[in-house]
Design an enzyme around this catalytic site. Structure first.
Site, PDB file in Angstrom:
ATOM      1  N   ARG A  46      10.401-104.225  57.547  1.00 40.10           N
ATOM      2  CA  ARG A  46      10.737-105.624  57.284  1.00 40.10           C
ATOM      3  C   ARG A  46      12.229-105.871  57.387  1.00 40.10           C
ATOM      4  O   ARG A  46      12.675-106.925  57.796  1.00 40.10           O
ATOM      5  CB  ARG A  46      10.275-106.024  55.885  1.00 40.10           C
ATOM      6  CG  ARG A  46       8.801-106.165  55.740  1.00 40.10           C
ATOM      7  CD  ARG A  46       8.416-106.217  54.311  1.00 40.10           C
ATOM      8  NE  ARG A  46       8.835-105.001  53.631  1.00 40.10           N
ATOM      9  CZ  ARG A  46       8.465-104.641  52.409  1.00 40.10           C
ATOM     10  NH1 ARG A  46       7.704-105.441  51.703  1.00 40.10           N
ATOM     11  NH2 ARG A  46       8.870-103.510  51.872  1.00 40.10           N
TER      12      ARG A  46
ATOM     13  N   HIS B 247       1.175-107.325  56.333  1.00 44.17           N
ATOM     14  CA  HIS B 247       0.374-106.196  56.838  1.00 44.17           C
ATOM     15  C   HIS B 247      -0.514-106.653  58.002  1.00 44.17           C
ATOM     16  O   HIS B 247      -0.647-105.942  59.001  1.00 44.17           O
ATOM     17  CB  HIS B 247      -0.532-105.638  55.727  1.00 44.17           C
ATOM     18  CG  HIS B 247       0.189-104.973  54.593  1.00 44.17           C
ATOM     19  ND1 HIS B 247       0.022-105.362  53.284  1.00 44.17           N
ATOM     20  CD2 HIS B 247       1.061-103.936  54.563  1.00 44.17           C
ATOM     21  CE1 HIS B 247       0.762-104.599  52.499  1.00 44.17           C
ATOM     22  NE2 HIS B 247       1.410-103.728  53.247  1.00 44.17           N
TER      23      HIS B 247
ATOM     24  N   LYS C 130       0.159 -93.558  40.664  1.00 39.25           N
ATOM     25  CA  LYS C 130       0.439 -94.988  40.487  1.00 39.25           C
ATOM     26  C   LYS C 130      -0.687 -95.671  39.724  1.00 39.25           C
ATOM     27  O   LYS C 130      -1.842 -95.243  39.795  1.00 39.25           O
ATOM     28  CB  LYS C 130       0.572 -95.653  41.859  1.00 39.25           C
ATOM     29  CG  LYS C 130       1.977 -95.669  42.394  1.00 39.25           C
ATOM     30  CD  LYS C 130       2.021 -96.615  43.576  1.00 39.25           C
ATOM     31  CE  LYS C 130       3.312 -96.540  44.332  1.00 39.25           C
ATOM     32  NZ  LYS C 130       3.269 -97.362  45.551  1.00 39.25           N
TER      33      LYS C 130
ATOM     34  N   SER D  80       3.653-106.615  48.516  1.00 41.19           N
ATOM     35  CA  SER D  80       2.497-106.650  47.608  1.00 41.19           C
ATOM     36  C   SER D  80       2.976-106.879  46.180  1.00 41.19           C
ATOM     37  O   SER D  80       2.367-107.627  45.406  1.00 41.19           O
ATOM     38  CB  SER D  80       1.720-105.337  47.689  1.00 41.19           C
ATOM     39  OG  SER D  80       1.284-105.109  48.997  1.00 41.19           O
TER      40      SER D  80
HETATM   41  O1  PNS Z   1       2.466 -98.798  51.296  1.00 41.39           O
HETATM   42  P1  PNS Z   1       3.318 -97.628  50.904  1.00 41.39           P
HETATM   43  O2  PNS Z   1       3.162 -97.342  49.425  1.00 41.39           O
HETATM   44  O3  PNS Z   1       4.752 -97.802  51.303  1.00 41.39           O
HETATM   45  O4  PNS Z   1       2.738 -96.348  51.713  1.00 41.39           O
HETATM   46  C1  PNS Z   1       3.299 -95.058  51.533  1.00 41.39           C
HETATM   47  C2  PNS Z   1       2.500 -93.974  52.292  1.00 41.39           C
HETATM   48  C3  PNS Z   1       1.023 -94.059  51.943  1.00 41.39           C
HETATM   49  C4  PNS Z   1       2.660 -94.187  53.769  1.00 41.39           C
HETATM   50  C5  PNS Z   1       3.091 -92.585  51.897  1.00 41.39           C
HETATM   51  O5  PNS Z   1       3.186 -92.509  50.504  1.00 41.39           O
HETATM   52  C6  PNS Z   1       2.285 -91.408  52.396  1.00 41.39           C
HETATM   53  O6  PNS Z   1       2.187 -91.180  53.586  1.00 41.39           O
HETATM   54  N1  PNS Z   1       1.679 -90.643  51.483  1.00 41.39           N
HETATM   55  C7  PNS Z   1       0.872 -89.485  51.821  1.00 41.39           C
HETATM   56  C8  PNS Z   1       1.513 -88.184  51.336  1.00 41.39           C
HETATM   57  C9  PNS Z   1       2.319 -87.501  52.407  1.00 41.39           C
HETATM   58  O7  PNS Z   1       1.862 -87.259  53.498  1.00 41.39           O
HETATM   59  N2  PNS Z   1       3.591 -87.167  52.059  1.00 41.39           N
HETATM   60  C10 PNS Z   1       4.500 -86.389  52.880  1.00 41.39           C
HETATM   61  C11 PNS Z   1       5.067 -87.121  54.067  1.00 41.39           C
HETATM   62  S1  PNS Z   1       6.349 -88.230  53.733  1.00 41.39           S
END
Ligand code: PNS
Length: 183
Positions: free
Chosen positions: A101, A28, A52, A139
């Site tokens: 990645r 990150h 989660k 992570s």
């Molecule tokens: O680190 P991660 O868990 O891969 O991050 C995922 C994240 C936070 C980018 C994604 O879950 C997110 O954007 N959540 C917010 C909800 C949202 O906007 N959902 C609709 C669009 S896909």
């Protein structure tokens, strides 16, 4: 570029790097550094995900990331809930930064990027590739390796290693000197 859209100078652009960051890893950090080389300001936004069960709660994750970037005025650390594009618009970010990645990341990231574009076409998603040395770092694996007694000091900032040690109640594993063979 579509008519009516103004080209933005990337140095003046505010970008958002969203994620779970449970915990933040050197992968990150690599993406943050790359984003700062292109965009003027970056908000690292921690998702408040009620479903989660994280190891670190949101306050802990935000505090850890703030400690990592306490000397970097161009980085803001925040939390968000709800739609990412709504949050991005609310803080004046026009770019979402995500790390890629490997090809295996691509499918889900592509889907999210297109959904976000559909929800708000004014916000662009930019994918950045971390250094190859971080291509296997996640992570989830960091937590697993630390919990099982492995060394993660090259994979996470020192503050994360310290917090992992406090959380699991286990000591930090120091680098072992190479095993010498007899004879
Ligand atoms: O680190 P991660 O868990 O891969 O991050 C995922 C994240 C936070 C980018 C994604 O879950 C997110 O954007 N959540 C917010 C909800 C949202 O906007 N959902 C609709 C669009 S896909």
């Amino acid at each position: 570029m579509r008519p009516g859209r103004q080209p933005a100078s990337s140095a003046r652009t505010c970008a958002v790097f969203p994620g779970s960051f449970d915990p933040i890893t050197n992968g990150h950090l690599d993406i943050v550094a790359r984003a700062l080389s292109v965009f003027g300001r970056l908000t690292v936004a921690v998702l408040v995900n009620v479903e989660k069960l994280p190891l670190f709660d949101v306050e802990e994750r935000v505090a850890i990331i703030r400690e990592v970037y306490r000397d970097e005025p161009r980085v803001t650390v925040d939390r968000f809930s709800g739609l990412l594009v709504d949050y991005a618009e609310a803080i004046g970010a026009s770019v979402i930064v995500r790390g890629l990645r490997a090809i295996s990341d691509f499918e889900v990231e592509f889907q999210m990027a297109l959904m976000n574009r559909r929800l708000n076409p004014r916000i662009e998603t930019v994918f950045m590739m971390p250094a190859e040395s971080y291509s296997y770092v996640s992570s989830r694996l960091v937590k697993e390796v630390f919990q099982l007694g492995g060394r993660v000091s090259d994979l996470v900032p020192a503050v994360v290693e310290r917090r992992l040690s406090e959380k699991y109640g286990t000591p930090i594993k120091s680098a072992r000197s190479p095993v010498r063979r007899k004879g």
